[in-house]
Design a protein around this motif. Structure first.
Motif, PDB file in Angstrom:
ATOM      1  N   VAL A  68     -44.303 -22.721  27.780  1.00 34.65           N
ATOM      2  CA  VAL A  68     -43.088 -21.920  27.602  1.00 34.65           C
ATOM      3  C   VAL A  68     -43.459 -20.453  27.429  1.00 34.65           C
ATOM      4  O   VAL A  68     -42.806 -19.563  27.987  1.00 34.65           O
ATOM      5  CB  VAL A  68     -42.275 -22.429  26.397  1.00 34.65           C
ATOM      6  CG1 VAL A  68     -41.112 -21.492  26.080  1.00 34.65           C
ATOM      7  CG2 VAL A  68     -41.743 -23.842  26.678  1.00 34.65           C
ATOM      8  N   TRP A  69     -44.513 -20.186  26.674  1.00 39.38           N
ATOM      9  CA  TRP A  69     -45.007 -18.808  26.493  1.00 39.38           C
ATOM     10  C   TRP A  69     -45.334 -18.185  27.844  1.00 39.38           C
ATOM     11  O   TRP A  69     -44.877 -17.087  28.170  1.00 39.38           O
ATOM     12  CB  TRP A  69     -46.236 -18.830  25.590  1.00 39.38           C
ATOM     13  CG  TRP A  69     -46.954 -17.522  25.452  1.00 39.38           C
ATOM     14  CD1 TRP A  69     -47.722 -16.886  26.398  1.00 39.38           C
ATOM     15  CD2 TRP A  69     -46.995 -16.663  24.294  1.00 39.38           C
ATOM     16  NE1 TRP A  69     -48.230 -15.711  25.910  1.00 39.38           N
ATOM     17  CE2 TRP A  69     -47.796 -15.550  24.620  1.00 39.38           C
ATOM     18  CE3 TRP A  69     -46.444 -16.753  23.013  1.00 39.38           C
ATOM     19  CZ2 TRP A  69     -48.061 -14.519  23.712  1.00 39.38           C
ATOM     20  CZ3 TRP A  69     -46.704 -15.723  22.110  1.00 39.38           C
ATOM     21  CH2 TRP A  69     -47.495 -14.623  22.465  1.00 39.38           C
ATOM     22  N   VAL A  70     -46.125 -18.881  28.641  1.00 36.60           N
ATOM     23  CA  VAL A  70     -46.542 -18.364  29.945  1.00 36.60           C
ATOM     24  C   VAL A  70     -45.340 -18.197  30.867  1.00 36.60           C
ATOM     25  O   VAL A  70     -45.190 -17.178  31.558  1.00 36.60           O
ATOM     26  CB  VAL A  70     -47.588 -19.297  30.591  1.00 36.60           C
ATOM     27  CG1 VAL A  70     -47.890 -18.865  32.030  1.00 36.60           C
ATOM     28  CG2 VAL A  70     -48.882 -19.295  29.775  1.00 36.60           C
ATOM     29  N   GLY A  71     -44.448 -19.197  30.866  1.00 39.19           N
ATOM     30  CA  GLY A  71     -43.304 -19.164  31.770  1.00 39.19           C
ATOM     31  C   GLY A  71     -42.345 -18.033  31.496  1.00 39.19           C
ATOM     32  O   GLY A  71     -41.918 -17.327  32.421  1.00 39.19           O
ATOM     33  N   ASN A  72     -42.014 -17.796  30.215  1.00 40.23           N
ATOM     34  CA  ASN A  72     -41.047 -16.727  29.940  1.00 40.23           C
ATOM     35  C   ASN A  72     -41.654 -15.357  30.188  1.00 40.23           C
ATOM     36  O   ASN A  72     -40.965 -14.429  30.590  1.00 40.23           O
ATOM     37  CB  ASN A  72     -40.464 -16.862  28.527  1.00 40.23           C
ATOM     38  CG  ASN A  72     -41.318 -16.242  27.451  1.00 40.23           C
ATOM     39  OD1 ASN A  72     -41.292 -15.033  27.217  1.00 40.23           O
ATOM     40  ND2 ASN A  72     -42.104 -17.070  26.776  1.00 40.23           N
ATOM     41  N   VAL A  95     -48.321 -21.041  17.273  1.00 48.09           N
ATOM     42  CA  VAL A  95     -48.681 -21.138  18.686  1.00 48.09           C
ATOM     43  C   VAL A  95     -48.977 -19.728  19.178  1.00 48.09           C
ATOM     44  O   VAL A  95     -48.117 -18.849  19.109  1.00 48.09           O
ATOM     45  CB  VAL A  95     -47.535 -21.760  19.512  1.00 48.09           C
ATOM     46  CG1 VAL A  95     -47.862 -21.707  21.006  1.00 48.09           C
ATOM     47  CG2 VAL A  95     -47.288 -23.193  19.073  1.00 48.09           C
ATOM     48  N   ASN A  96     -50.203 -19.501  19.641  1.00 47.65           N
ATOM     49  CA  ASN A  96     -50.631 -18.147  20.024  1.00 47.65           C
ATOM     50  C   ASN A  96     -50.285 -17.158  18.911  1.00 47.65           C
ATOM     51  O   ASN A  96     -49.747 -16.070  19.164  1.00 47.65           O
ATOM     52  CB  ASN A  96     -49.959 -17.717  21.329  1.00 47.65           C
ATOM     53  CG  ASN A  96     -50.419 -18.525  22.523  1.00 47.65           C
ATOM     54  OD1 ASN A  96     -51.417 -19.240  22.455  1.00 47.65           O
ATOM     55  ND2 ASN A  96     -49.709 -18.416  23.624  1.00 47.65           N
ATOM     56  N   ALA A  97     -50.602 -17.548  17.679  1.00 49.50           N
ATOM     57  CA  ALA A  97     -50.166 -16.780  16.505  1.00 49.50           C
ATOM     58  C   ALA A  97     -50.676 -15.340  16.529  1.00 49.50           C
ATOM     59  O   ALA A  97     -49.936 -14.411  16.190  1.00 49.50           O
ATOM     60  CB  ALA A  97     -50.617 -17.483  15.230  1.00 49.50           C
ATOM     61  N   GLY A  98     -51.945 -15.150  16.908  1.00 45.80           N
ATOM     62  CA  GLY A  98     -52.499 -13.797  16.957  1.00 45.80           C
ATOM     63  C   GLY A  98     -51.789 -12.919  17.976  1.00 45.80           C
ATOM     64  O   GLY A  98     -51.287 -11.839  17.633  1.00 45.80           O
ATOM     65  N   PRO A  99     -51.724 -13.359  19.245  1.00 47.60           N
ATOM     66  CA  PRO A  99     -50.993 -12.583  20.246  1.00 47.60           C
ATOM     67  C   PRO A  99     -49.517 -12.401  19.905  1.00 47.60           C
ATOM     68  O   PRO A  99     -48.930 -11.358  20.200  1.00 47.60           O
ATOM     69  CB  PRO A  99     -51.152 -13.427  21.525  1.00 47.60           C
ATOM     70  CG  PRO A  99     -52.425 -14.171  21.318  1.00 47.60           C
ATOM     71  CD  PRO A  99     -52.467 -14.481  19.854  1.00 47.60           C
ATOM     72  N   ALA A 100     -48.908 -13.410  19.253  1.00 48.60           N
ATOM     73  CA  ALA A 100     -47.495 -13.288  18.875  1.00 48.60           C
ATOM     74  C   ALA A 100     -47.305 -12.195  17.839  1.00 48.60           C
ATOM     75  O   ALA A 100     -46.336 -11.427  17.897  1.00 48.60           O
ATOM     76  CB  ALA A 100     -46.980 -14.627  18.332  1.00 48.60           C
ATOM     77  N   ALA A 101     -48.231 -12.111  16.873  1.00 46.86           N
ATOM     78  CA  ALA A 101     -48.146 -11.060  15.859  1.00 46.86           C
ATOM     79  C   ALA A 101     -48.295  -9.681  16.499  1.00 46.86           C
ATOM     80  O   ALA A 101     -47.574  -8.735  16.144  1.00 46.86           O
ATOM     81  CB  ALA A 101     -49.219 -11.271  14.794  1.00 46.86           C
TER      82      ALA A 101
END
Length: 271
Positions: free
Chosen positions: A124-128, A178-184
């Motif tokens: 979902v991360w990659v798709g959006n 989920v991808n916590a570092g990049p999300a931050a």
């Protein structure tokens, strides 16, 4: 798509409260067809919808306002497809046709993930992100074709709608770990970009009194949104998640009004 899932999503969209429908209204078009300012608005709204669908899906997975999240997801997905069809009617160059086809392709790969809360969150991360990138390129191409200061403001204010949803999406990805570092990092960058663009919009020379009033209301909601995004205490997380979900929608609705004003200015019809 499973027929029962489709009917459930469709029913949720029909039951959407007026204020949520208003937050994603279809911008006006001229009688002869889709205008360039309207195309900038709609393509820019596709950017927002790429983030809003991910936000709503995450809210469902996390159990944050699940009924409202279900309605948002259904309505946002339906609106994306409706606008994709509208944008297809204004593709006056090979570049625009190629960019539109890429957006259609990326959406076709992303949308199936949204119908199942058990989909891979990283997918979902990659798709959006792919849909966001292709929608942004299409928006910029329409802005370039329009070649006007007002057209740029339609794009810039429209991007604020996207950022309101991107911040919420990043918050919920971080909460899911989920991808916590990049999300931050994404959240921090989006907050800075939103604040900078808001100041630029406030200083725009073509602003009407109505636009200034709408931007002032956005600023009030921005204050509350920052507080919610900054809550990290375990005891405050449930309230913060709810506040992130609701305040991101209020900012979106308010910014959508601003975009509409700029679109009408670009068309020469300020009211």
């Amino acid at each position: 798509m499973d027929r029962r899932v489709f009917l459930a999503l469709a029913g949720a969209a029909c039951a959407l409260p007026l204020e949520q429908v208003r937050a994603a209204r279809v911008a006006p078009a001229v009688a002869a067809g889709l205008s360039l300012p309207a195309a900038i608005n709609k393509a820019g709204r596709q950017r927002m919808l790429s983030q809003r669908t991910a936000k709503a899906w995450l809210m469902l997975v996390l159990g944050v306002l699940p009924e409202r999240a279900k309605a948002l997801l259904a309505q946002s997905s339906a609106l994306f497809e409706a606008q994709l069809a509208e944008l297809k009617t204004l593709l006056p160059s090979d570049e625009l046709r190629t960019l539109w086809l890429q957006l259609e392709h990326d959406w076709g790969r992303y949308r199936p993930l949204l119908v199942d809360i058990h989909s891979d969150a990283k997918a979902v991360w990659v798709g959006n992100e792919a849909v966001l990138a292709s929608a942004h390129k299409l928006t910029l191409a329409y802005e370039k074709l329009a070649g006007s200061p007002a057209g740029r403001l339609v794009n810039l204010s429209g991007r604020q709608r996207m950022l309101s949803q991107r911040m919420a999406k990043a918050y919920f990805f971080r909460q899911m770990d989920v991808n916590a570092g990049p999300a931050a990092e994404m959240l921090d960058t989006a907050m800075k970009e939103f604040a900078k663009a808001h100041e630029e919009l406030k200083s725009a020379g073509i602003n009407t009194a109505q636009i200034r009033d709408e931007l002032a209301l956005v600023e009030q909601q921005w204050f509350f949104f920052q507080n919610a995004l900054g809550m990290r205490d375990a005891g405050s997380q449930k309230k913060a998640a709810t506040d992130v979900g609701t305040t991101s929608e209020r900012i979106l609705e308010q910014m959508d009004l601003v975009v509409g004003h700029y679109e009408r200015l670009a068309l020469g019809t300020p009211r």
